[in-house]
Design a protein around this motif. Structure first.
Motif, PDB file in Angstrom:
ATOM      1  N   SER A  58      23.055  38.383 -26.125  1.00 38.87           N
ATOM      2  CA  SER A  58      23.614  39.490 -27.329  1.00 38.87           C
ATOM      3  C   SER A  58      25.153  39.949 -27.301  1.00 38.87           C
ATOM      4  CB  SER A  58      22.544  40.832 -27.084  1.00 38.87           C
ATOM      5  OG  SER A  58      22.716  41.267 -25.724  1.00 38.87           O
ATOM      6  N   ALA A  59      25.551  40.034 -25.859  1.00 34.86           N
ATOM      7  CA  ALA A  59      26.970  40.603 -25.908  1.00 34.86           C
ATOM      8  C   ALA A  59      27.826  39.348 -26.616  1.00 34.86           C
ATOM      9  CB  ALA A  59      27.214  40.524 -24.310  1.00 34.86           C
ATOM     10  N   LEU A  60      27.767  38.375 -26.355  1.00 35.94           N
ATOM     11  CA  LEU A  60      28.473  37.302 -27.205  1.00 35.94           C
ATOM     12  C   LEU A  60      28.307  37.441 -28.615  1.00 35.94           C
ATOM     13  CD1 LEU A  60      30.460  34.610 -27.022  1.00 35.94           C
ATOM     14  CD2 LEU A  60      28.240  33.285 -26.891  1.00 35.94           C
ATOM     15  N   VAL A  61      27.038  37.547 -29.029  1.00 35.91           N
ATOM     16  CA  VAL A  61      26.892  37.430 -30.591  1.00 35.91           C
ATOM     17  C   VAL A  61      27.534  38.824 -31.155  1.00 35.91           C
ATOM     18  CG1 VAL A  61      25.145  37.804 -32.163  1.00 35.91           C
ATOM     19  CG2 VAL A  61      24.655  36.050 -30.369  1.00 35.91           C
ATOM     20  N   ALA A  62      27.395  40.003 -30.563  1.00 37.82           N
ATOM     21  CA  ALA A  62      28.068  41.143 -31.024  1.00 37.82           C
ATOM     22  C   ALA A  62      29.451  41.304 -30.951  1.00 37.82           C
ATOM     23  CB  ALA A  62      27.547  42.422 -29.807  1.00 37.82           C
ATOM     24  N   SER A  63      29.995  40.050 -29.993  1.00 36.23           N
ATOM     25  CA  SER A  63      31.684  40.250 -30.021  1.00 36.23           C
ATOM     26  C   SER A  63      32.499  39.560 -31.090  1.00 36.23           C
ATOM     27  CB  SER A  63      31.971  39.502 -28.587  1.00 36.23           C
ATOM     28  OG  SER A  63      31.686  38.104 -28.647  1.00 36.23           O
ATOM     29  N   LEU A  64      31.422  38.789 -31.813  1.00 35.10           N
ATOM     30  CA  LEU A  64      32.255  38.113 -33.070  1.00 35.10           C
ATOM     31  C   LEU A  64      32.381  39.165 -34.331  1.00 35.10           C
ATOM     32  CD1 LEU A  64      32.601  35.258 -34.498  1.00 35.10           C
ATOM     33  CD2 LEU A  64      30.284  35.394 -35.591  1.00 35.10           C
ATOM     34  N   PRO A  65      33.466  39.349 -34.519  1.00 32.83           N
ATOM     35  CA  PRO A  65      34.000  39.980 -35.871  1.00 32.83           C
ATOM     36  C   PRO A  65      33.402  39.301 -37.099  1.00 32.83           C
ATOM     37  CG  PRO A  65      35.962  39.176 -34.470  1.00 32.83           C
ATOM     38  CD  PRO A  65      34.729  38.366 -34.170  1.00 32.83           C
ATOM     39  N   LEU A  66      32.653  40.308 -37.869  1.00 33.42           N
ATOM     40  CA  LEU A  66      32.234  39.954 -39.210  1.00 33.42           C
ATOM     41  C   LEU A  66      33.084  40.465 -40.251  1.00 33.42           C
ATOM     42  CD1 LEU A  66      28.394  40.868 -38.339  1.00 33.42           C
ATOM     43  CD2 LEU A  66      29.571  38.534 -37.887  1.00 33.42           C
ATOM     44  N   ASP A  67      33.115  39.512 -41.417  1.00 32.94           N
ATOM     45  CA  ASP A  67      33.983  40.058 -42.334  1.00 32.94           C
ATOM     46  C   ASP A  67      33.186  39.830 -43.657  1.00 32.94           C
ATOM     47  OD1 ASP A  67      35.933  39.681 -44.545  1.00 32.94           O
ATOM     48  OD2 ASP A  67      37.217  38.242 -43.545  1.00 32.94           O
ATOM     49  N   PRO A  68      33.232  40.671 -44.601  1.00 31.77           N
ATOM     50  CA  PRO A  68      32.253  40.784 -45.744  1.00 31.77           C
ATOM     51  C   PRO A  68      32.700  39.852 -46.762  1.00 31.77           C
ATOM     52  CG  PRO A  68      33.776  42.643 -45.801  1.00 31.77           C
ATOM     53  CD  PRO A  68      33.852  42.059 -44.171  1.00 31.77           C
ATOM     54  N   GLU A  69      34.012  39.230 -46.682  1.00 31.98           N
ATOM     55  CA  GLU A  69      34.295  38.320 -47.307  1.00 31.98           C
ATOM     56  C   GLU A  69      34.355  36.947 -47.237  1.00 31.98           C
ATOM     57  OE1 GLU A  69      35.663  39.626 -50.260  1.00 31.98           O
ATOM     58  OE2 GLU A  69      35.420  41.505 -49.585  1.00 31.98           O
ATOM     59  N   GLY A  70      34.073  36.444 -45.904  1.00 33.36           N
ATOM     60  CA  GLY A  70      33.956  35.143 -45.913  1.00 33.36           C
ATOM     61  C   GLY A  70      33.345  34.926 -44.235  1.00 33.36           C
ATOM     62  N   ARG A  71      33.224  33.690 -43.737  1.00 35.51           N
ATOM     63  CA  ARG A  71      32.587  33.400 -42.726  1.00 35.51           C
ATOM     64  C   ARG A  71      33.704  33.597 -41.659  1.00 35.51           C
ATOM     65  NH1 ARG A  71      29.894  27.730 -42.736  1.00 35.51           N
ATOM     66  NH2 ARG A  71      31.636  27.294 -44.216  1.00 35.51           N
ATOM     67  N   THR A  72      33.114  33.831 -40.446  1.00 33.96           N
ATOM     68  CA  THR A  72      34.042  33.996 -39.310  1.00 33.96           C
ATOM     69  C   THR A  72      33.515  33.067 -38.120  1.00 33.96           C
ATOM     70  OG1 THR A  72      32.867  36.054 -38.747  1.00 33.96           O
ATOM     71  CG2 THR A  72      34.707  36.281 -39.761  1.00 33.96           C
ATOM     72  N   TRP A  73      34.238  32.729 -36.899  1.00 33.59           N
ATOM     73  CA  TRP A  73      33.907  31.855 -36.053  1.00 33.59           C
ATOM     74  C   TRP A  73      34.614  32.121 -34.803  1.00 33.59           C
ATOM     75  CZ3 TRP A  73      35.753  30.182 -40.745  1.00 33.59           C
ATOM     76  CH2 TRP A  73      37.071  29.683 -40.804  1.00 33.59           C
ATOM     77  N   LEU A  74      33.927  31.608 -33.826  1.00 36.14           N
ATOM     78  CA  LEU A  74      34.476  31.831 -32.494  1.00 36.14           C
ATOM     79  C   LEU A  74      34.151  30.279 -31.901  1.00 36.14           C
ATOM     80  CD1 LEU A  74      35.920  33.209 -30.007  1.00 36.14           C
ATOM     81  CD2 LEU A  74      33.419  33.968 -29.428  1.00 36.14           C
ATOM     82  N   ARG A  75      35.112  29.259 -31.168  1.00 37.90           N
ATOM     83  CA  ARG A  75      34.990  28.224 -30.588  1.00 37.90           C
ATOM     84  C   ARG A  75      34.111  28.721 -29.085  1.00 37.90           C
ATOM     85  NH1 ARG A  75      37.360  23.139 -31.574  1.00 37.90           N
ATOM     86  NH2 ARG A  75      36.186  21.611 -30.004  1.00 37.90           N
ATOM     87  N   LEU A  76      33.198  27.574 -28.824  1.00 39.12           N
ATOM     88  CA  LEU A  76      32.628  27.642 -27.585  1.00 39.12           C
ATOM     89  C   LEU A  76      32.730  26.651 -26.611  1.00 39.12           C
ATOM     90  CD1 LEU A  76      29.491  29.467 -29.007  1.00 39.12           C
ATOM     91  CD2 LEU A  76      31.245  30.535 -28.023  1.00 39.12           C
ATOM     92  N   GLU A  77      32.509  26.771 -25.386  1.00 36.17           N
ATOM     93  CA  GLU A  77      32.473  25.501 -24.823  1.00 36.17           C
ATOM     94  C   GLU A  77      31.117  24.792 -24.779  1.00 36.17           C
ATOM     95  OE1 GLU A  77      33.493  23.941 -20.212  1.00 36.17           O
ATOM     96  OE2 GLU A  77      34.118  25.963 -20.834  1.00 36.17           O
TER      97      GLU A  77
END
Length: 203
Positions: A58-77
């Protein structure tokens, strides 16, 4: 941070809450090794297990910035040299039809819900621009929080957040790391290849 993204890829099948499609055992000589390690490549089932466990962080999921205009992402290992992503989906966004070429993959919804439209047949991999799809080839899955799926090579699908007011977040993993993504347009039963993207197009 919002831009054209290697879809989930998302990347493919089986019931939404089932284990991944049957995959060869790790000691099967047909399973390729991870380059430079001698270790067997991660199976689709192992990728599915990874994205499910990651989606529970849940901490990782909550760390992702969300943008109302488009998808956002975070690269993981990802496991065993796989490519992995945490992706945020604003309401009403989607990937369009695409495949992941020679990569197998898996994804799980960590928050919200996603819908997947897919084709239950392997298409010719190269040498065509337009195909007329047979009747009965379409599959449709609604994936709620905690649900996911794995898919094999050349899996063609689109993924959508159909909510009018809620972001979705998902975790995706692919092996080998995506060599290319083919994007398609669809009109009725006609699927048309529109473009091919390579890693340098989205890194």
């Amino acid at each position: 941070m919002s831009a054209s993204f290697p879809t989930l890829p998302t990347p493919a099948s089986e019931p939404a809450v089932g284990a991944g499609p049957s995959a060869p055992a790790a000691d099967d000589p047909g399973v390729p090794a991870v380059a430079g390690t001698g270790s067997p490549a991660p199976t689709a089932a192992e990728l599915l297990d990874f994205v499910r466990r990651t989606a529970e962080d849940s901490a990782l999921v909550a760390s992702l910035p969300l943008d109302p205009e488009g998808r956002t992402w975070l690269r993981l290992e990802g496991p065993g040299g796989s490519e992995a992503w945490l992706i945020g989906w604003p309401p009403g966004t989607g990937t369009g039809w695409h495949d992941h070429a020679e990569s197998t993959g898996a994804f799980t919804v960590a928050a919200g819900a996603l819908r997947e439209h897919s084709l239950a047949a392997r298409l010719p991999t190269d040498g065509w621009k337009t195909l007329e799809l047979s009747e009965g080839i379409d599959r449709d899955r609604h994936l709620a929080t905690g649900q996911g799926r794995a898919f094999g090579r050349h899996h063609v699908h689109e993924v959508l957040n159909e909510s009018g007011d809620e972001h979705a977040v998902s975790v995706h993993a692919y092996y080998p790391p995506l060599p290319r993504i083919r994007r398609y347009s669809r009109t009725g039963a006609v699927l048309r290849l529109e473009q091919t993207e390579r890693p340098e197009d989205w890194q």
